[in-house]
Design a protein around this motif. Structure first.
Motif, PDB file in Angstrom:
ATOM      1  N   SER A  95      36.559  74.489  21.601  1.00 27.14           N
ATOM      2  CA  SER A  95      37.436  74.317  22.757  1.00 27.14           C
ATOM      3  C   SER A  95      38.764  75.045  22.568  1.00 27.14           C
ATOM      4  N   ALA A 101      38.099  78.810  22.845  1.00 26.20           N
ATOM      5  CA  ALA A 101      37.874  79.139  24.256  1.00 26.20           C
ATOM      6  C   ALA A 101      39.195  79.194  25.009  1.00 26.20           C
ATOM      7  N   VAL A 145      38.174  81.741  28.013  1.00 24.54           N
ATOM      8  CA  VAL A 145      36.765  81.735  28.423  1.00 24.54           C
ATOM      9  C   VAL A 145      36.224  80.311  28.304  1.00 24.54           C
ATOM     10  N   SER A 146      34.979  80.126  28.731  1.00 26.28           N
ATOM     11  CA  SER A 146      34.341  78.823  28.564  1.00 26.28           C
ATOM     12  C   SER A 146      33.845  78.682  27.128  1.00 26.28           C
ATOM     13  N   ARG A 147      33.353  77.509  26.780  1.00 33.58           N
ATOM     14  CA  ARG A 147      32.894  77.272  25.410  1.00 33.58           C
ATOM     15  C   ARG A 147      31.558  77.943  25.110  1.00 33.58           C
ATOM     16  N   GLN A 148      30.756  78.223  26.150  1.00 35.05           N
ATOM     17  CA  GLN A 148      29.422  78.759  25.909  1.00 35.05           C
ATOM     18  C   GLN A 148      29.437  80.109  25.174  1.00 35.05           C
TER      19      GLN A 148
END
Length: 225
Positions: free
Chosen positions: A46, A49, A54-57
């Motif tokens: 987290s 990110a 960006v997102s965590r993916q």
């Protein structure tokens, strides 16, 4: 999350569109190899990110790839951590580097032209200036450029590809000793250029081997200390 002293704004947010997964991977690898993320440091998805915007993916995917390549350790029930290289790992890599660089120096002595020599001398001047300014990041980057230029002058594509595969790891090991090596490293570079300019393959090989061995010994001495 990032190492103390990292300049504000040093971690750029990644802009879309583009191959986001690849760009997150590249950004994290750069932070690891420059030691903005220190060996043994806990990597929180987290937080990474958030820093990268960006997102965590894509962060999770990048960490998995970095784990496969040996840059990150994924520990069950603990998370991701920057890999801590062992003495044996460092010794093996830096020994291989010596073999590759020594052969590149020999070939460079055979193939160098004036343009290549001028480029090497310019990099030495920039490197000396970086040391004078105590700009470790610039000195490390210029050192990498100097050795890459030797590889380019050598003219062996396969050798250059092999050297490229170990380049980031060499930077990882060189960064902690860059300040310690200081001007001496660039003096050794100048001596090497002289041997290449004289087309003395044997001397160029010996000087490069000694030069890379100095870095290897400096790294081990720092770890022992």
């Amino acid at each position: 999350m990032l190492s103390p002293g990292l300049p504000q704004g040093a971690v750029p947010r990644l802009e879309r569109p583009g191959p986001l997964r690849e760009r997150v991977y590249d950004a994290l690898l750069e932070l690891i190899t420059t030691r903005a993320l220190q060996p043994g440091q806990h990597l929180v998805e987290s937080e990474l990110a958030g820093h990268l915007g960006v997102s965590r993916q894509p962060v999770r995917e990048a960490l998995q790839r970095l784990n496969t390549e040996g840059w990150v350790d994924l520990r069950p029930a603990q998370g991701a951590f920057v890999h801590e290289p062992t003495e044996e790992e460092a010794d093996q890599l830096l020994t291989v580097r010596t073999l590759l660089e020594a052969e590149a120096a020999r070939l460079a002595a055979s193939h160098a032209d004036q343009a290549g020599l001028d480029a090497l001398n310019e990099l030495v001047e920039l490197g000396m200036a970086a040391v004078d300014a105590d700009d470790v990041d610039a000195a490390v980057a210029l050192n990498a450029r100097f050795h890459a230029k030797i590889m380019e002058i050598a003219g062996n594509v396969v050798l250059a590809e092999l050297a490229g595969q170990v380049d980031r790891r060499v930077r990882w090991y060189y960064t902690p000793v860059a300040r310690q090596r200081g001007h001496q490293s660039w003096i050794e570079h100048r001596d090497l250029i002289a041997a290449i300019a004289d087309r003395d393959e044997q001397r160029a090989t010996r000087l490069m081997r000694e030069h890379t061995e100095h870095t290897r010994r400096s790294y081990h001495a720092r770890q022992d200390a």
